[in-house]
Write a protein that holds these residues in place. Sequence first.
Motif, PDB file in Angstrom:
ATOM      1  N   GLN A  66       0.836  -1.199   0.000  1.00  0.00           N
ATOM      2  CA  GLN A  66       0.000   0.000   0.000  1.00  0.00           C
ATOM      3  C   GLN A  66       0.877   1.257   0.000  1.00  0.00           C
ATOM      4  O   GLN A  66       0.575   2.227  -0.696  1.00  0.00           O
ATOM      5  N   ALA A  67       1.973   1.245   0.758  1.00  0.00           N
ATOM      6  CA  ALA A  67       2.888   2.391   0.781  1.00  0.00           C
ATOM      7  C   ALA A  67       3.494   2.639  -0.591  1.00  0.00           C
ATOM      8  O   ALA A  67       3.611   3.781  -1.035  1.00  0.00           O
ATOM      9  N   VAL A  68       3.854   1.570  -1.289  1.00  0.00           N
ATOM     10  CA  VAL A  68       4.397   1.698  -2.645  1.00  0.00           C
ATOM     11  C   VAL A  68       3.350   2.294  -3.582  1.00  0.00           C
ATOM     12  O   VAL A  68       3.644   3.171  -4.405  1.00  0.00           O
ATOM     13  N   LYS A  69       2.109   1.845  -3.449  1.00  0.00           N
ATOM     14  CA  LYS A  69       1.030   2.368  -4.291  1.00  0.00           C
ATOM     15  C   LYS A  69       0.852   3.871  -4.062  1.00  0.00           C
ATOM     16  O   LYS A  69       0.710   4.645  -5.009  1.00  0.00           O
ATOM     17  N   ILE A  70       0.885   4.274  -2.807  1.00  0.00           N
ATOM     18  CA  ILE A  70       0.761   5.699  -2.493  1.00  0.00           C
ATOM     19  C   ILE A  70       1.981   6.465  -3.011  1.00  0.00           C
ATOM     20  O   ILE A  70       1.849   7.524  -3.630  1.00  0.00           O
ATOM     21  N   ALA A  71       3.176   5.914  -2.782  1.00  0.00           N
ATOM     22  CA  ALA A  71       4.405   6.576  -3.248  1.00  0.00           C
ATOM     23  C   ALA A  71       4.415   6.740  -4.764  1.00  0.00           C
ATOM     24  O   ALA A  71       4.970   7.705  -5.285  1.00  0.00           O
ATOM     25  N   SER A  72       3.774   5.824  -5.471  1.00  0.00           N
ATOM     26  CA  SER A  72       3.756   5.903  -6.934  1.00  0.00           C
ATOM     27  C   SER A  72       2.992   7.123  -7.439  1.00  0.00           C
ATOM     28  O   SER A  72       3.125   7.491  -8.608  1.00  0.00           O
ATOM     29  N   LEU A  73       2.222   7.765  -6.568  1.00  0.00           N
ATOM     30  CA  LEU A  73       1.501   8.978  -6.953  1.00  0.00           C
ATOM     31  C   LEU A  73       2.404  10.210  -6.927  1.00  0.00           C
ATOM     32  O   LEU A  73       2.109  11.216  -7.570  1.00  0.00           O
ATOM     33  N   HIS A  74       3.500  10.140  -6.188  1.00  0.00           N
ATOM     34  CA  HIS A  74       4.414  11.279  -6.051  1.00  0.00           C
ATOM     35  C   HIS A  74       5.009  11.642  -7.420  1.00  0.00           C
ATOM     36  O   HIS A  74       5.296  10.753  -8.231  1.00  0.00           O
ATOM     37  N   PRO A  75       5.203  12.938  -7.686  1.00  0.00           N
ATOM     38  CA  PRO A  75       5.791  13.336  -8.975  1.00  0.00           C
ATOM     39  C   PRO A  75       7.113  12.640  -9.286  1.00  0.00           C
ATOM     40  O   PRO A  75       7.401  12.348 -10.444  1.00  0.00           O
ATOM     41  N   GLY A  76       7.908  12.340  -8.260  1.00  0.00           N
ATOM     42  CA  GLY A  76       9.205  11.704  -8.489  1.00  0.00           C
ATOM     43  C   GLY A  76       9.132  10.369  -9.210  1.00  0.00           C
ATOM     44  O   GLY A  76      10.089   9.937  -9.829  1.00  0.00           O
ATOM     45  N   ALA A  77       7.977   9.728  -9.140  1.00  0.00           N
ATOM     46  CA  ALA A  77       7.796   8.449  -9.833  1.00  0.00           C
ATOM     47  C   ALA A  77       7.454   8.652 -11.303  1.00  0.00           C
ATOM     48  O   ALA A  77       7.358   7.679 -12.049  1.00  0.00           O
ATOM     49  N   HIS A  78       7.296   9.895 -11.724  1.00  0.00           N
ATOM     50  CA  HIS A  78       6.841  10.182 -13.087  1.00  0.00           C
ATOM     51  C   HIS A  78       7.762  11.138 -13.843  1.00  0.00           C
ATOM     52  O   HIS A  78       7.395  11.615 -14.913  1.00  0.00           O
ATOM     53  N   LEU A  79       8.929  11.399 -13.297  1.00  0.00           N
ATOM     54  CA  LEU A  79       9.830  12.378 -13.904  1.00  0.00           C
ATOM     55  C   LEU A  79      11.125  11.766 -14.407  1.00  0.00           C
ATOM     56  O   LEU A  79      12.123  12.453 -14.556  1.00  0.00           O
ATOM     57  N   GLY A  80      11.107  10.475 -14.684  1.00  0.00           N
ATOM     58  CA  GLY A  80      12.312   9.783 -15.134  1.00  0.00           C
ATOM     59  C   GLY A  80      12.941  10.400 -16.366  1.00  0.00           C
ATOM     60  O   GLY A  80      14.169  10.449 -16.489  1.00  0.00           O
ATOM     61  N   ALA A  81      12.146  10.903 -17.288  1.00  0.00           N
ATOM     62  CA  ALA A  81      12.681  11.501 -18.505  1.00  0.00           C
ATOM     63  C   ALA A  81      13.510  12.745 -18.197  1.00  0.00           C
ATOM     64  O   ALA A  81      14.429  13.081 -18.946  1.00  0.00           O
ATOM     65  N   TYR A  82      13.208  13.411 -17.098  1.00  0.00           N
ATOM     66  CA  TYR A  82      13.916  14.638 -16.741  1.00  0.00           C
ATOM     67  C   TYR A  82      14.996  14.419 -15.690  1.00  0.00           C
ATOM     68  O   TYR A  82      16.083  14.959 -15.784  1.00  0.00           O
ATOM     69  N   PHE A  83      14.680  13.627 -14.655  1.00  0.00           N
ATOM     70  CA  PHE A  83      15.571  13.505 -13.508  1.00  0.00           C
ATOM     71  C   PHE A  83      16.085  12.099 -13.252  1.00  0.00           C
ATOM     72  O   PHE A  83      16.910  11.906 -12.372  1.00  0.00           O
ATOM     73  N   GLY A  84      15.579  11.092 -13.977  1.00  0.00           N
ATOM     74  CA  GLY A  84      15.968   9.715 -13.680  1.00  0.00           C
ATOM     75  C   GLY A  84      15.534   9.360 -12.270  1.00  0.00           C
ATOM     76  O   GLY A  84      14.494   9.805 -11.799  1.00  0.00           O
ATOM     77  N   GLY A  85      16.335   8.574 -11.585  1.00  0.00           N
ATOM     78  CA  GLY A  85      16.083   8.288 -10.185  1.00  0.00           C
ATOM     79  C   GLY A  85      14.862   7.441  -9.923  1.00  0.00           C
ATOM     80  O   GLY A  85      14.445   6.630 -10.759  1.00  0.00           O
ATOM     81  N   GLY A  86      14.266   7.629  -8.774  1.00  0.00           N
ATOM     82  CA  GLY A  86      13.106   6.863  -8.359  1.00  0.00           C
ATOM     83  C   GLY A  86      12.798   7.138  -6.908  1.00  0.00           C
ATOM     84  O   GLY A  86      13.321   8.094  -6.330  1.00  0.00           O
ATOM     85  N   ILE A  87      11.970   6.309  -6.326  1.00  0.00           N
ATOM     86  CA  ILE A  87      11.563   6.484  -4.933  1.00  0.00           C
ATOM     87  C   ILE A  87      11.825   5.197  -4.161  1.00  0.00           C
ATOM     88  O   ILE A  87      11.366   4.128  -4.544  1.00  0.00           O
TER      89      ILE A  87
END
Length: 126
Positions: A92-113
């Motif tokens: 459930q925590a992963v599902k919630i974390a997946s909503l954070h912008p950081g999970a959707h900015l790979g094209a710009y910043f790479g990385g992850g959560i």
Amino acid sequence: MKYLCICHYDRAKFAACRPEDFEAVGAVCAPRDQELQATGQVDLIGSFVEETGYATLRAHDDGEWSVERGPYAGGPEPWGAFFIVDADSLDQAVKIASLHPGAHLGAYFGGGIEVRPCNFFWTPGG
């Protein structure tokens, strides 16, 4: 249970971003932040300054400590932001974390959560 969610980014990708990239990032962030906060399961959200503004306290065998400038551990993907999630499970925590912008900015910043369960969590007065 509380979960510490740590957003990492790729230094090289971040450094290569142009002003128009940051405008595009802003368009991604606003609705993602709203969706994340709307879960009601995020206790705290924060971001970090550049690593040059960090200080690390190092413990010594004699009970003393010293201070060094910079992060405790460096790496190619430093921490950019963090948030605390209150969830019933890691999934459930992963599902919630997946909503954070950081999970959707790979094209710009790479990385992850990174999502870390906290076996102890205390807030003053709470």
